[in-house]
Scaffold this active site. Structure first.
Site, PDB file in Angstrom:
ATOM      1  N   CYS A   1       0.841  -1.194   0.000  1.00  0.00           N
ATOM      2  CA  CYS A   1       0.000   0.000   0.000  1.00  0.00           C
ATOM      3  C   CYS A   1       0.881   1.250   0.000  1.00  0.00           C
ATOM      4  CB  CYS A   1      -0.996  -0.028   1.166  1.00  0.00           C
ATOM      5  SG  CYS A   1      -2.362   1.150   0.923  1.00  0.00           S
TER       6      CYS A   1
ATOM      7  N   GLU B   1      -2.598  -8.978   2.885  1.00  0.00           N
ATOM      8  CA  GLU B   1      -2.976  -9.545   4.187  1.00  0.00           C
ATOM      9  C   GLU B   1      -4.471  -9.445   4.443  1.00  0.00           C
ATOM     10  OE1 GLU B   1      -2.340  -5.198   5.180  1.00  0.00           O
ATOM     11  OE2 GLU B   1      -1.608  -6.647   3.712  1.00  0.00           O
TER      12      GLU B   1
ATOM     13  N   HIS C   1      -3.778  -4.656  -0.351  1.00  0.00           N
ATOM     14  CA  HIS C   1      -3.368  -5.291   0.905  1.00  0.00           C
ATOM     15  C   HIS C   1      -3.480  -6.810   0.775  1.00  0.00           C
ATOM     16  CE1 HIS C   1      -3.067  -1.768   3.590  1.00  0.00           C
ATOM     17  NE2 HIS C   1      -4.020  -1.251   2.817  1.00  0.00           N
TER      18      HIS C   1
END
Length: 210
Positions: free
Chosen positions: A82, A193, A191
């Site tokens: 990001c 994750e 992202h």
């Protein structure tokens, strides 16, 4: 023995979720601002949320820009996520204010030219052939939360330099760089994750290169 990964703690959010995701990807993970540990690890992850200028201030405070440069000079892997991707470029422009980035890649981070900003939610990506990050996850969607991105890729290479693999995404008729693979330096605007199974596979793909 599993690879060691440092998630650089320089005051940017979402650190714990990145740590957990990398652990699930098979890495031994440490969350720290210590530049010695960050330089020594098999892999370094530079996360980031919020404003470009604030992230650069935090990164500079822990000598993160120098750590990134030293790792790359030695061919040691770095992954930006990001705003952690955005600060790798030459500069960012937010609200008319220019801030110098790490200048690992030429390019300007600027506001998206789309009817709806921020770009928030799930979106597809267009990855080039030969991608390591996206191996086995073609056509999947990833989770984005951002208002700024690199909209023009201008990196020039010579015959001895392998061209970076650049992944693009479209939002509201605008196109921006959503991932880059450039030797030891990789980054994603989304992202991983927070991107479910697709993001988990991408992180496994990266960890397996360490």
């Amino acid at each position: 023995m599993s690879s060691t990964v440092v998630v650089l703690d320089y005051g940017s959010g979402n650190l714990r979720s990145a740590v957990r995701a990398l652990e699930r990807a098979g890495a031994q993970v440490e969350l720290t601002a210590d530049h010695t540990a960050a330089e020594a690890a098999d892999g370094l992850v530079v996360p980031g949320v919020g404003a470009f200028a604030a992230c650069m201030t935090g990164l500079t405070a822990v000598r993160g820009h120098r750590t990134i440069g030293r790792r790359l000079a030695g061919g040691r892997p770095v992954l930006g996520i990001c705003v952690g991707m955005q600060v790798l470029f030459e500069r960012g422009v937010e609200h008319g204010v220019e801030t110098e980035g790490c200048d690992e890649w030429p390019g300007v981070v600027e506001r998206l030219q789309a009817p709806v900003v921020p770009h928030m939610g799930w979106n597809t990506v267009s990855a080039p052939g030969g991608s390591t990050l996206f191996d086995g996850i073609a056509g999947e969607r990833f989770y984005f939360v951002h208002s700024y991105a690199v909209r023009d890729w201008t990196l020039q290479t010579n015959n001895r330099t392998r061209a970076p693999l650049v992944t693009w995404t479209e939002h509201g008729g605008d196109r921006f760089v959503s991932a880059v693979e450039n030797g030891p330096l990789c980054a994603t605007q989304f992202h991983p994750e927070k991107s479910g199974d697709a993001g988990a596979q991408l992180l496994r793909n990266w960890v397996q290169t360490l």
